[in-house]
Design an enzyme around this catalytic site. Structure first.
Site, PDB file in Angstrom:
ATOM      1  N   PHE A 118     -29.703  13.919  -2.049  1.00 28.53           N
ATOM      2  CA  PHE A 118     -29.796  14.433  -3.425  1.00 28.53           C
ATOM      3  C   PHE A 118     -30.973  13.792  -4.155  1.00 28.53           C
ATOM      4  CE2 PHE A 118     -25.295  14.898  -2.237  1.00 28.53           C
ATOM      5  CZ  PHE A 118     -25.173  16.273  -2.416  1.00 28.53           C
ATOM      6  N   TYR A 173     -13.734   6.971 -13.087  1.00 26.63           N
ATOM      7  CA  TYR A 173     -13.576   5.877 -12.113  1.00 26.63           C
ATOM      8  C   TYR A 173     -14.225   4.599 -12.652  1.00 26.63           C
ATOM      9  CZ  TYR A 173     -14.899   2.791  -8.322  1.00 26.63           C
ATOM     10  OH  TYR A 173     -15.114   1.668  -7.560  1.00 26.63           O
ATOM     11  N   ASP A 202       0.850  -1.193   0.000  1.00 23.61           N
ATOM     12  CA  ASP A 202       0.000   0.000   0.000  1.00 23.61           C
ATOM     13  C   ASP A 202       0.884   1.240   0.000  1.00 23.61           C
ATOM     14  OD1 ASP A 202      -2.088   2.013   0.734  1.00 23.61           O
ATOM     15  OD2 ASP A 202      -3.282   0.234   1.199  1.00 23.61           O
TER      16      ASP A 202
END
Length: 338
Positions: A218, A149, A31
């Protein structure tokens, strides 16, 4: 088995490492700590009951990965490492393609050189795009994801599929997650977003603990039961278990194996708010805001293939997801120490 876990100190990676260690596997974590903190490592060791090896480094460093694969005689790789914020990917597409696509190319090139041919890839339901039917089934054609993404996840799926076609001895699992939430039941490991949370449950948790004032919901005019968006939420521990099962069952079983990992039911934003309110014992302050571009009204998984072929299914409810998140957030209001 000896497992390399890329992105193993992140949210899903850390929970999966605990389950791998508890199941007796040897774990090496790679990582670069761009989305996680070093202080999670002793927690992984304590909860897993076994020491994982940690290497700080980047998946784009092919020489480093080759060294790890050789030095630790790795059998299989679980690949979580990557950037994951949908909104940020729109503003920074090149970084997303470099990390997620180029990073995976470097990883599999190193694996090929080291003759390691078992790979579990952390994919996403975003690869389905906007489908005309729900629930989403693995046999659906992939769609056109809205964000860099989502596109990066789909590109990686396509690259890995082409690789396996060219080199049929590879065993590649593409695990398409829906919405992972929750935390380890100990309350000592959970989601610790850097900056403003992009996902619903950690945002609600920060409102509940006083770090944020109010949740913006939203859209309240969707064609759903309460007008808010509906998603498939899966407890991170169920998701972690799914990786362990997939790794154990698919090792050396050549092919591309695609599985949805989801609960198989949809929950609305207000369902999640109400579950969290019950878990923390107080109302969650929220307000309605306009819909966001690209948000779908509703989708959830058909996870019956994973049940049928891997004998995997979720065991934890939305209430447990909220309870475990609150347990983690209330014990660690600022997340992991720096």
């Amino acid at each position: 088995m000896r497992v390399l876990v890329t992105g193993g100190s992140g949210y899903i990676g850390s929970h999966t490492c605990v389950q791998l260690l508890q199941n007796g596997h040897d774990v090496v974590i790679l990582d670069n700590l761009c989305n996680s903190k070093r202080s999670v490592l002793p927690v992984i060791e304590r909860l897993g009951g076994k020491h994982p090896t940690f290497v700080e480094g980047d998946i784009r460093n092919e020489a480093l990965i080759t060294e790890i694969l050789h030095d630790h005689a790795i059998d299989t790789v679980i690949h979580f490492a990557g950037l994951k914020a949908v909104g940020e990917s729109v503003a920074r597409p090149l970084e997303y393609y470099d990390n997620n696509v180029n990073g995976t190319l470097r990883l599999v090139s190193a694996m090929r050189a080291a003759n390691v041919k078992n790979l579990i890839f952390s994919s996403s339901a975003t690869v389905y795009g906007d489908q005309p039917k729900i629930p989403y089934v693995e046999s659906f054609p992939t769609g056109t994801p809205q964000s860099p993404y989502g596109k990066s996840k789909l590109m990686v799926e396509q690259i890995l599929t082409d690789l396996q076609k060219a080199q049929p001895e590879w065993s590649i699992a593409l695990l398409r997650y829906f919405n992972p939430v929750g935390a380890h039941p100990s309350g000592d490991m959970g989601e610790d977003p850097q900056g403003i949370p992009n996902n619903l449950m950690p945002y609600i948790a920060q409102v509940a603990v006083g770090r944020r004032e109010s949740l913006a919901v939203f859209g309240n005019d969707y064609p759903t039961e309460d007008g808010t968006g509906v998603r498939d939420y899966i407890h991170v521990m169920d998701l972690a278990d799914g990786h362990v099962v997939a790794m154990e069952k698919l090792a050396d079983k050549s092919g591309v194996h695609i599985y949805n990992l989801g609960a198989g039911v949809g929950s609305s934003v207000l369902d999640v708010v109400n579950a969290f309110s019950k878990a923390c014992g107080k109302p969650i302050n929220y307000h309605f805001a306009p819909r966001r571009d690209g948000d779908l009204p509703a989708y959830w998984a058909d996870a019956s293939k994973a049940d049928r072929e891997l004998n995997w299914r979720v065991t934890r409810t939305l209430d447990e997801m909220a309870q475990d998140t609150w347990h983690w957030q209330s014990r660690h209001p600022q997340g992991y120490p720096d």
